[in-house]
Structure formats: C-alpha cells, structure tokens
Design a protein around this motif. Structure first.
Motif, PDB file in Angstrom:
ATOM      1  N   ALA A 251       1.342   6.833  -6.640  1.00 25.69           N
ATOM      2  CA  ALA A 251       0.557   7.073  -7.663  1.00 25.69           C
ATOM      3  C   ALA A 251       1.174   7.772  -8.922  1.00 25.69           C
ATOM      4  N   SER A 252       2.025   8.477  -8.599  1.00 29.48           N
ATOM      5  CA  SER A 252       2.821   9.261  -9.953  1.00 29.48           C
ATOM      6  C   SER A 252       3.628   8.208 -10.708  1.00 29.48           C
ATOM      7  N   PHE A 253       4.275   7.258  -9.920  1.00 26.25           N
ATOM      8  CA  PHE A 253       4.916   6.138 -10.626  1.00 26.25           C
ATOM      9  C   PHE A 253       4.062   5.396 -11.321  1.00 26.25           C
ATOM     10  N   TRP A 280       4.372  -2.521  -6.134  1.00 26.06           N
ATOM     11  CA  TRP A 280       3.074  -2.520  -6.102  1.00 26.06           C
ATOM     12  C   TRP A 280       2.738  -3.160  -4.800  1.00 26.06           C
ATOM     13  N   GLN A 281       3.488  -4.089  -4.211  1.00 30.02           N
ATOM     14  CA  GLN A 281       3.147  -4.566  -2.956  1.00 30.02           C
ATOM     15  C   GLN A 281       3.381  -3.540  -1.605  1.00 30.02           C
ATOM     16  N   ALA A 282       4.071  -2.647  -2.019  1.00 39.88           N
ATOM     17  CA  ALA A 282       4.339  -1.544  -1.134  1.00 39.88           C
ATOM     18  C   ALA A 282       3.335  -0.607  -1.071  1.00 39.88           C
ATOM     19  N   TRP A 283       2.964  -0.311  -2.177  1.00 43.26           N
ATOM     20  CA  TRP A 283       1.368   0.374  -2.371  1.00 43.26           C
ATOM     21  C   TRP A 283       0.417  -0.334  -1.854  1.00 43.26           C
ATOM     22  N   SER A 284       0.188  -1.458  -2.269  1.00 46.96           N
ATOM     23  CA  SER A 284      -0.877  -1.975  -1.454  1.00 46.96           C
ATOM     24  C   SER A 284      -0.981  -2.337   0.142  1.00 46.96           C
ATOM     25  N   ARG A 286       0.353   0.321   1.940  1.00 43.77           N
ATOM     26  CA  ARG A 286       0.112   1.534   2.520  1.00 43.77           C
ATOM     27  C   ARG A 286      -1.353   2.261   2.150  1.00 43.77           C
ATOM     28  N   ASP A 287      -1.484   2.046   0.789  1.00 45.10           N
ATOM     29  CA  ASP A 287      -2.676   2.640   0.289  1.00 45.10           C
ATOM     30  C   ASP A 287      -3.495   1.526  -0.456  1.00 45.10           C
ATOM     31  N   PRO A 288      -4.036   0.554   0.134  1.00 43.63           N
ATOM     32  CA  PRO A 288      -4.665  -0.426  -0.648  1.00 43.63           C
ATOM     33  C   PRO A 288      -5.858  -0.241  -1.630  1.00 43.63           C
ATOM     34  N   GLN A 289      -6.686   0.980  -1.151  1.00 42.49           N
ATOM     35  CA  GLN A 289      -7.667   1.052  -1.887  1.00 42.49           C
ATOM     36  C   GLN A 289      -7.199   1.819  -3.520  1.00 42.49           C
ATOM     37  N   ALA A 290      -6.348   2.706  -3.335  1.00 40.77           N
ATOM     38  CA  ALA A 290      -5.569   3.391  -4.498  1.00 40.77           C
ATOM     39  C   ALA A 290      -4.738   2.142  -5.362  1.00 40.77           C
ATOM     40  N   ALA A 291      -4.202   1.231  -4.826  1.00 35.13           N
ATOM     41  CA  ALA A 291      -3.513   0.339  -5.523  1.00 35.13           C
ATOM     42  C   ALA A 291      -4.435  -0.770  -6.365  1.00 35.13           C
ATOM     43  N   LEU A 292      -5.442  -0.923  -5.522  1.00 39.10           N
ATOM     44  CA  LEU A 292      -6.703  -1.836  -6.103  1.00 39.10           C
ATOM     45  C   LEU A 292      -7.169  -1.244  -7.118  1.00 39.10           C
ATOM     46  N   GLU A 293      -7.643  -0.058  -7.122  1.00 44.03           N
ATOM     47  CA  GLU A 293      -8.379   0.359  -8.232  1.00 44.03           C
ATOM     48  C   GLU A 293      -7.565   0.696  -9.566  1.00 44.03           C
ATOM     49  N   ASP A 306      -2.178 -11.621  -7.050  1.00 41.07           N
ATOM     50  CA  ASP A 306      -1.395 -12.224  -5.851  1.00 41.07           C
ATOM     51  C   ASP A 306      -0.575 -11.160  -5.508  1.00 41.07           C
ATOM     52  N   THR A 307       0.047 -10.205  -6.216  1.00 46.37           N
ATOM     53  CA  THR A 307       0.816  -9.172  -5.737  1.00 46.37           C
ATOM     54  C   THR A 307       0.122  -8.188  -4.620  1.00 46.37           C
ATOM     55  N   PHE A 308      -1.061  -7.857  -5.224  1.00 39.96           N
ATOM     56  CA  PHE A 308      -1.922  -6.811  -4.267  1.00 39.96           C
ATOM     57  C   PHE A 308      -2.216  -7.585  -3.029  1.00 39.96           C
ATOM     58  N   LEU A 309      -2.495  -8.758  -2.870  1.00 43.50           N
ATOM     59  CA  LEU A 309      -2.906  -9.483  -1.571  1.00 43.50           C
ATOM     60  C   LEU A 309      -1.772  -9.743  -0.750  1.00 43.50           C
ATOM     61  N   SER A 310      -0.592  -9.785  -1.547  1.00 41.28           N
ATOM     62  CA  SER A 310       0.895 -10.146  -0.694  1.00 41.28           C
ATOM     63  C   SER A 310       1.001  -8.719  -0.014  1.00 41.28           C
ATOM     64  N   GLY A 311       0.855  -7.418  -0.818  1.00 40.11           N
ATOM     65  CA  GLY A 311       1.042  -6.359   0.089  1.00 40.11           C
ATOM     66  C   GLY A 311       0.124  -5.953   1.102  1.00 40.11           C
ATOM     67  N   TYR A 312      -1.194  -6.185   0.586  1.00 45.24           N
ATOM     68  CA  TYR A 312      -2.280  -5.814   1.578  1.00 45.24           C
ATOM     69  C   TYR A 312      -2.338  -6.376   2.988  1.00 45.24           C
ATOM     70  N   SER A 313      -1.943  -7.844   2.752  1.00 45.58           N
ATOM     71  CA  SER A 313      -2.029  -8.782   4.097  1.00 45.58           C
ATOM     72  C   SER A 313      -1.145  -8.302   5.118  1.00 45.58           C
ATOM     73  N   LYS A 314       0.069  -7.475   4.782  1.00 45.56           N
ATOM     74  CA  LYS A 314       0.835  -6.777   5.827  1.00 45.56           C
ATOM     75  C   LYS A 314       0.598  -5.673   6.446  1.00 45.56           C
ATOM     76  N   SER A 315      -0.650  -5.145   6.234  1.00 43.63           N
ATOM     77  CA  SER A 315      -1.183  -4.181   7.112  1.00 43.63           C
ATOM     78  C   SER A 315      -2.471  -4.430   7.458  1.00 43.63           C
ATOM     79  N   ALA A 316      -3.292  -5.184   6.803  1.00 42.72           N
ATOM     80  CA  ALA A 316      -4.678  -5.394   7.064  1.00 42.72           C
ATOM     81  C   ALA A 316      -5.093  -6.046   8.254  1.00 42.72           C
ATOM     82  N   SER A 317      -5.934  -5.706   8.900  1.00 46.93           N
ATOM     83  CA  SER A 317      -6.576  -6.370   9.912  1.00 46.93           C
ATOM     84  C   SER A 317      -7.146  -7.691   9.476  1.00 46.93           C
ATOM     85  N   PRO A 318      -7.592  -8.791  10.425  1.00 45.88           N
ATOM     86  CA  PRO A 318      -7.853 -10.029  10.053  1.00 45.88           C
ATOM     87  C   PRO A 318      -9.383  -9.655   9.313  1.00 45.88           C
TER      88      PRO A 318
END
Length: 451
Positions: A251-253, A280-284, A286-293, A306-318
């Motif tokens: 968030a600070s970055f 951005w991918q790593a943030w998406s 670990r903390d998808p809500q903050a990254a998406l906002e 595209d970047t958000f979904l690439s990161g979010y897909s690594k941690s989100a359930s189907p």
C-alpha cells in the motif's frame, strides 16, 4: 587499444572518476597497500605488460582430452608468470560462448590461482585485453567468484574507476556494481542509474537487484522502479519475477508510485520500460480487495485488469475467482475480452474449477457475458476447444449452442451498436465440434458466418 589519459588527483581535491590509466601495454599507478589513506575513487588498478611466452599449440586439446585429475596436473604445471598466456590462447581459439565445460572450468581454475597470487596484476591484465568480449567475460568471472568477494569489496572504488577508464566499459561497470546488490541495493540502484544507461536511455540493472530491493523494503524498490519512463517507447516492457517478503508494504509503495506517476504529467505516447507489474500481481494475490480498489480508482497506468486477474488467480478459489470476474464484467461490460481470456486460462490451469463453472451454466446461474467471453477464448486453439469449449457447450441445451457461439464474437460498439465478426479459421475449427452435437454444416454456416 589506444592509450587513455592519465588523470592525477590534486592534493586535497577529490574528483569522482579520477582514476584513469594508460592503455593496455603501458604501466601505470598500482593500487596502494593501504587504501584508507588515499581518498576513495582516486585510485585505479592498472594493466601490466602482456606475457611473451607462448603455450603449446595443443594446450586446449590437452585439456579437453584429459580427465579431471589430468587437467588438474596440466594446470598445476603452468608457471605463474605464464598463466595469462595460457588464458589468452584458450580465448584466441574460441569465444566465451563457444567454450565447453572443461575449458571454462580450466579458465576458472587459472583465474582463481592468479587472483590468489596477484589480484592487482590479474585485474590490470584483464582490463588491458583489447577484445572487449573476452575482457568482459574474464572480468565477470573474477568479480563473481565468491572467494574474491572480500577483496572486491575492499577495492570497490578502485575497480569502478579502472572500469570507467576503459573503452566500452558498460559490462565491466555492471559487474562491479552488481557486487553491491545484496549488501547495499540502494547504492547499486544509484550507481546503475548514473553509469548503466543504454543508448535508448534505459537503465540496465545488474541481475538480482530488483529482488534484493524488494527484500530491503518498499522505499528501496520504489527507487529501483522510478524514473523509468521513456517518451515514444513502444516496447512491451520487462520486469523481474522475484519474490516479495511477507511483510512487504504494498500500500505504501502504491501511494508513492501514484504520486510519482502523477507528477510526471505523462503524455499518451511512451511507457515505463520496466513497470512494477510483478508487484501489482503479488499485491493482487495477497490483498485482492486493496489492489482492486487501487486499480479501479485510477491508481497507475502500469496496473490494469489483466495484471490484477493474473495475480488474483493464484490465490482465489474457483468460486471466488468466477464471482469476482462476473462482478467486474457487471461494472465494465467492455472488459469482456480481458476477463474471458483470464477466466479461460484459469479454467485450463485449474481443471477442478471447470465443473463448477459448467454447473453454474447448466443451472442458468452463470453471467452470460462471462460465459460468452470464455467461449471466445476457448475457440482460439484446438487444445482450448477440447479442454474448455466442448465441456461448456455440453452444459447448454443444443438449441442454444449456436447462439452462444455467435454471442462470443458479438461486441457492442461505443455508440451502442452490436458488431459481429468471426475469423475464417475459427469458424472452420468450430464446425466439427458443433457437428458432434448434431448440428448440420449448412445450419452452422448460416448462423455463424459473417453477415
């Protein structure tokens, strides 16, 4: 190599980069034994005379035809004053890229011995080599050797000045600066930005500096990424793919990056040639809500869906990934192509997620825009069609299959009109698949061919 000017430091005046030396065949100042008594960056390692000894013509052949112990005996028999001549001969017969493992290993052994016996003379000889490819290769071998790390650290400024005084010093400087990567990434970043610019203006950071900067904290990584905008730069950009510490302050970055980006008042043409995309991918992830906002509030032109979904897909359930993707489409129908592509890739990578998606389609619970976007993605190749397209088509009634395929290639223009287009190769690919469900070719073409 033509001679370089010798710059002498005036007593009491410290000149950055003053340690220049005369060219490859001229003696020059030697590194003083007590470097602490001399102002930093005023000394330069200097080259020595080239040896006149000529090794056996079959020296390389002797090494490549011997086993390990045999090579060791051959190398141990070389007199110290003749090591450089043997190194020269090996590199005269083959470029660094053409050396096999045995010859590279032999070169490393000779360099190690030379550095143990006379590090100043070894560096001076290497820097005096006129063939820049061979010079840069040998220099990097010496600088990267772990056993030389303490000596390199003690003589860092002199090495830097000596490298600067050569012709085409870029790779030499990069090797020296790279030794600061783990111990002082901030200094490595500063020196890289001062000394390692390419012809087109890009910074050329030493390997591993991005990841080391992330480990040091968000402020260091911010310095690594900032100031990388180039007007009219049309390349795709590149970024390192390292790991971020668990406590990294994304968030600070992000806040600092947005402020920096806004201050540049960027034109439409150009780009950051090394955008913080992996951050951005790593943030998406670990903390998808903050990254998406951050992304949806105009956080950065380097952070897209595209970047958000690439990161979010690594941690989100189907269920989480599909629900979030549908929600994004509900707010932005124009994102169908991007979302459909990312969801299609997710379903291919996660076979366990496909049954959940097809079940929601069969139960009329799936978002129609999301389904058509995924179908469009599934028809891009035979593999995707078999893995994703066919199971999706199986989940809808036969009477709706052709309409679903047509919807996948129908888009809405900005003025509200619908536009339909399907490529000829895509149509030919889908005809046999639809025929499996009992559709006649004439029926398929009548429904799916372009108007």
């Amino acid at each position: 190599m033509r001679a370089h000017p010798l710059i002498i430091a005036i007593a009491g005046l410290v000149l950055f980069g003053a340690g220049y030396f005369v060219g490859s065949h001229n003696p020059a100042l030697e590194l003083q034994a007590n470097a602490k008594e001399v102002p930093r960056r005023e000394q330069a390692l200097s080259p020595s005379s080239a040896p006149s000894y000529r090794p056996p013509a079959d020296f390389a052949s002797q090494l490549t035809t011997s086993d390990y112990s045999g090579r060791e005996k051959i190398l141990e028999a070389i007199d110290s004053e003749n090591l450089f001549a043997h190194l020269e001969q090996l590199l005269a017969e083959s470029s660094p890229d053409g050396l096999d493992y045995d010859l590279k290993s032999s070169i490393e052994t000779m360099l190690k011995r030379s550095m143990e016996e006379d590090p100043n003379g070894t560096i001076a000889w290497i820097l005096g080599i006129e063939h820049t490819g061979n010079r840069d290769y040998l220099f990097k071998e010496v600088i990267d050797e772990k056993e030389n790390a303490e000596w390199v650290a003690q003589n860092f400024d002199q090495l830097l000045n000596s490298a600067m005084s050569t012709e085409n010093p870029h790779e030499l400087l990069k090797s020296v600066i790279g030794t600061k990567t783990d111990t002082s990434p901030e200094e490595a970043i500063r020196l890289s930005k001062e000394m390692l610019r390419k012809d087109d203006g890009q910074f050329d950071f030493p390997s591993g500096l991005g990841e080391a900067s992330a480990k040091a904290g968000w402020t260091t990584l911010f310095e690594y990424y900032k100031d990388s905008w180039l007007p009219d730069h049309g390349s795709s950009g590149w970024t390192w793919g390292g790991e971020f510490p668990r406590d990294f302050d994304f968030a600070s970055f992000a806040a600092a990056w947005k402020k920096h980006e806004d201050s540049l008042q960027l034109p439409k043409s150009g780009r950051f040639y090394e955008p913080p995309e992996m951050l951005w991918q790593a943030w998406s992830e670990r903390d998808p809500q903050a990254a998406l906002e951050f992304m949806t509030s105009g956080g950065s032109r380097t952070f897209d869906l595209d970047t958000f979904l690439s990161g979010y897909s690594k941690s989100a359930s189907p269920s989480e990934f599909l629900e979030t993707s549908a929600g994004i489409l509900a707010n932005d129908p124009q994102a169908r192509a991007t979302v459909g592509r990312k969801v299609g890739d997710y379903l291919e990578d996660r076979p366990d997620a496909l049954p959940e998606f097809t079940t929601s389609i069969a139960q009329n619970q799936a978002d129609p825009a999301l389904v058509s976007g995924v179908v469009a993605r599934s028809l891009e190749s035979e593999r995707m069609l078999a893995r994703i397209g066919i199971p999706i088509l199986e989940s809808v009634p036969r009477s709706e299959q052709l309409g679903l395929v047509r919807s996948a290639f129908t888009s809405q223009t900005s003025d509200g009109f619908e536009s339909y287009y399907i490529g000829a190769s895509t149509l030919e690919r889908i005809i046999p698949a639809l025929a499996q469900f009992g559709h006649r070719e004439a029926e398929i073409r009548a429904t799916l061919e372009n108007d």
